[in-house]
Scaffold this motif. Structure first.
Motif, PDB file in Angstrom:
ATOM      1  N   ARG A 179      -3.967   0.957  -2.430  1.00  0.00           N
ATOM      2  CA  ARG A 179      -3.310  -0.314  -2.750  1.00  0.00           C
ATOM      3  C   ARG A 179      -2.516  -0.161  -4.040  1.00  0.00           C
ATOM      4  O   ARG A 179      -3.016   0.349  -5.033  1.00  0.00           O
ATOM      5  N   LYS A 229       0.316  -5.714   5.654  1.00  0.00           N
ATOM      6  CA  LYS A 229       0.263  -4.577   4.737  1.00  0.00           C
ATOM      7  C   LYS A 229       1.536  -3.756   4.880  1.00  0.00           C
ATOM      8  O   LYS A 229       1.804  -3.191   5.940  1.00  0.00           O
ATOM      9  N   TRP A 231       0.860  -1.180   0.000  1.00  0.00           N
ATOM     10  CA  TRP A 231       0.000   0.000   0.000  1.00  0.00           C
ATOM     11  C   TRP A 231       0.898   1.233   0.000  1.00  0.00           C
ATOM     12  O   TRP A 231       2.079   1.160   0.327  1.00  0.00           O
TER      13      TRP A 231
END
Length: 528
Positions: A407, A487, A397
């Protein structure tokens, strides 16, 4: 008495798909024909076809050039065709398919003297100048070679100087490789002799390369494609086998053992240790991603703030601790350690000394866990007591200046396909990253001596995790989570965002030294 010079055969490559002007390639040829050395031949291998035009040759130059025209299946075949026509005692391979190159007039004198001083060298390479499209010139200083430089991205420039005798031993390039041909060649050359670099202090580069400098991309290896990655893996693996540093599947594994008393000491399953320096805008999201874990209070988080008490991150962390505005006794505990020394290894070790969990779980201060991260990691540990380390998969991200997250669709989910059960721990030595998120038995981490704390050569808050992983996988199996459970948040303040060449070189030196130590340990394992 006049010295009789040994002929240098320079092999250049061309085809109709080359992206730069034929006039620039003509300058490459002229720069070789005009060498002060005076004993050189130019061999141009042109894959455009036997009857294709040669816009880089005029009548005067054509008389001085050996043209090898035809169709060749790959770069290795180009070079081999040129090597077959070479008459010199020295052979210079020049990779001109991607970039225009121009040699300084004394370049061949320098190559030859270096070869005379190092007659047993695998090959000789040199620093060069990079010329950007806007004409800006920058000097490229290549890293001195050692056996630990196993990365496929190590820069050796575009010109490789061999003795004809060495090239005969090597038997040219392996045409089974479309992308790993030069990578394989330098491994085989290194196994027969040292790779010697000619350095430049200033105004000392042997040639210039016209290309776009570009920004460093930490995800370069993901965008290369599966076929390329498999070729590079194969070349590296064969090298490890030849030098006795290959670890076979299952070799040297042992179970992680705990006594009943050990098990009773654990107050939770996972301890997330997160070092941080002046990132209050990120740490809240990181903490909340831990507190959202499906395992609930079986997870704890220890934040180690290395900016001292004045670091505003401390106040942000205390919001989630007992007495803080965001404290919730039903959620995973958050603890804080404050140190005034910015040393990542120190932070990890301080956190682990205070850990109440069985397993360590990685979370960088600017990244986030998915809610099922710990749960899916635990499921992998349960499958085999020999698993000492688990590596997950992640999404990339990016955070815009306005704080918006999006993203990166151009980067697929990073599953670390290079981490295969059969060959992952060998392939790791080719790759610059150990994967994310990483988890390990805390007991195993201490068995390996804990995290390095900038006490290894070139390390400056970089690579302490990579070196640890290299040690663990020599003795324990690595488990995998193939689903994205992490992430990675890219942003302008990130440690790997748009870094300069000096930092890249320092980081590469650090991990390459760790690879060198890993080779020694692996050779010792195989010698038992």
């Amino acid at each position: 008495m006049k010295e009789k010079k040994i002929l240098v055969s320079a092999v250049l490559l061309w085809n109709k798909d080359v992206k730069y002007p034929a006039g620039d390639f003509k300058k490459t040829i002229e720069s070789i024909l005009g060498q002060d050395y005076g004993a050189q031949e130019v061999i141009v291998v042109d894959g455009s076809g036997k009857k294709a035009p040669t816009p880089y040759l005029n009548d005067a130059i054509a008389k001085k050039v050996k043209l090898v025209a035809g169709e060749f299946k790959n770069r290795a075949a180009y070079f081999n065709a040129g090597i077959a026509k070479a008459k010199g005692g020295y052979i210079l391979l020049v990779n001109t398919l991607e970039n225009a190159i121009e040699f300084r007039k004394s370049a061949f004198d320098t190559f030859v003297i270096a070869a005379e001083r190092n007659p047993d060298a695998g090959f000789i390479f040199s620093d060069y100048e990079r010329i950007a499209p806007d004409g800006k010139v920058s000097e490229v200083h290549l890293l001195p070679y050692h056996q630990g430089r196993l990365r496929d991205a190590v820069d050796f420039g575009r010109a490789f100087f061999f003795t004809a005798a060495m090239m005969k031993k090597l038997k040219g390039l392996k045409e089974k490789y479309d992308a790993a041909d030069l990578y394989d060649l330098r491994f085989r050359a290194e196994e027969k002799g040292d790779l010697i670099g000619i350095a430049n202090r200033f105004n000392g580069s042997l040639y210039s390369v016209k290309e776009q400098a570009g920004a460093f991309d930490v995800f370069y290896y993901l965008k290369a494609g599966k076929k390329v990655a498999l070729e590079l893996e194969a070349a590296c693996t064969e090298h490890l086998k030849r030098i006795g540093a290959y670890l076979a599947p299952g070799q040297n594994y042992r179970p992680v053992k705990y006594s009943p008393a050990d098990e009773k000491q654990f107050k939770c399953l996972f301890t997330v240790v997160t070092p941080v320096f002046n990132r209050p805008e990120f740490i809240r999201d990181a903490i909340e991603s831990v507190q959202a874990q499906t395992l609930g209070r079986k997870v704890e988080m220890i934040v180690v703030c290395n900016g001292g008490e004045s670091d505003p991150t401390c106040a942000a962390v205390r919001e989630y601790m007992k007495g803080g505005s965001k404290y919730d006794p039903k959620k995973p505990d958050v603890d804080l350690i404050v140190t005034d020394i910015n040393n990542l290894g120190l932070c990890f070790n301080l956190g682990l000394k205070k850990a109440r969990g069985k397993y360590y779980l990685q979370l960088d201060s600017d990244d986030q866990l998915t809610p099922d991260c710990a749960e899916k990691t635990l499921a992998v540990y349960k499958t085999d007591p020999k698993i000492g380390l688990v590596v997950g998969s992640y999404e990339v991200w990016e955070k815009k200046p306005n704080g918006e997250l999006f993203r990166r669709e151009d980067i697929p989910v990073v599953t670390h396909d290079e981490w295969t059960e059969e060959n992952g721990r060998n392939n790791l030595l080719r790759i610059n990253g150990a994967g994310a998120p990483r988890s390990a038995h805390i007991k195993v981490i201490w068995e390996m001596g804990g995290f390095a704390c900038n006490d290894e050569p070139y390390s400056r808050n970089y690579g302490e995790d990579y070196g640890l992983v290299c040690k663990i996988i020599e003795k324990y199996r690595m488990g995998r989570v193939w689903d994205p459970i992490y992430k990675v948040i890219r942003h302008s303040g990130g440690t790997d965002h748009a870094i300069n060449q000096e930092t890249i070189d320092r980081n590469d030196n650090a991990k390459d030294h760790m690879r060198l130590l890993a080779l020694v340990r692996r050779m010792q394992i195989n010698a038992k």
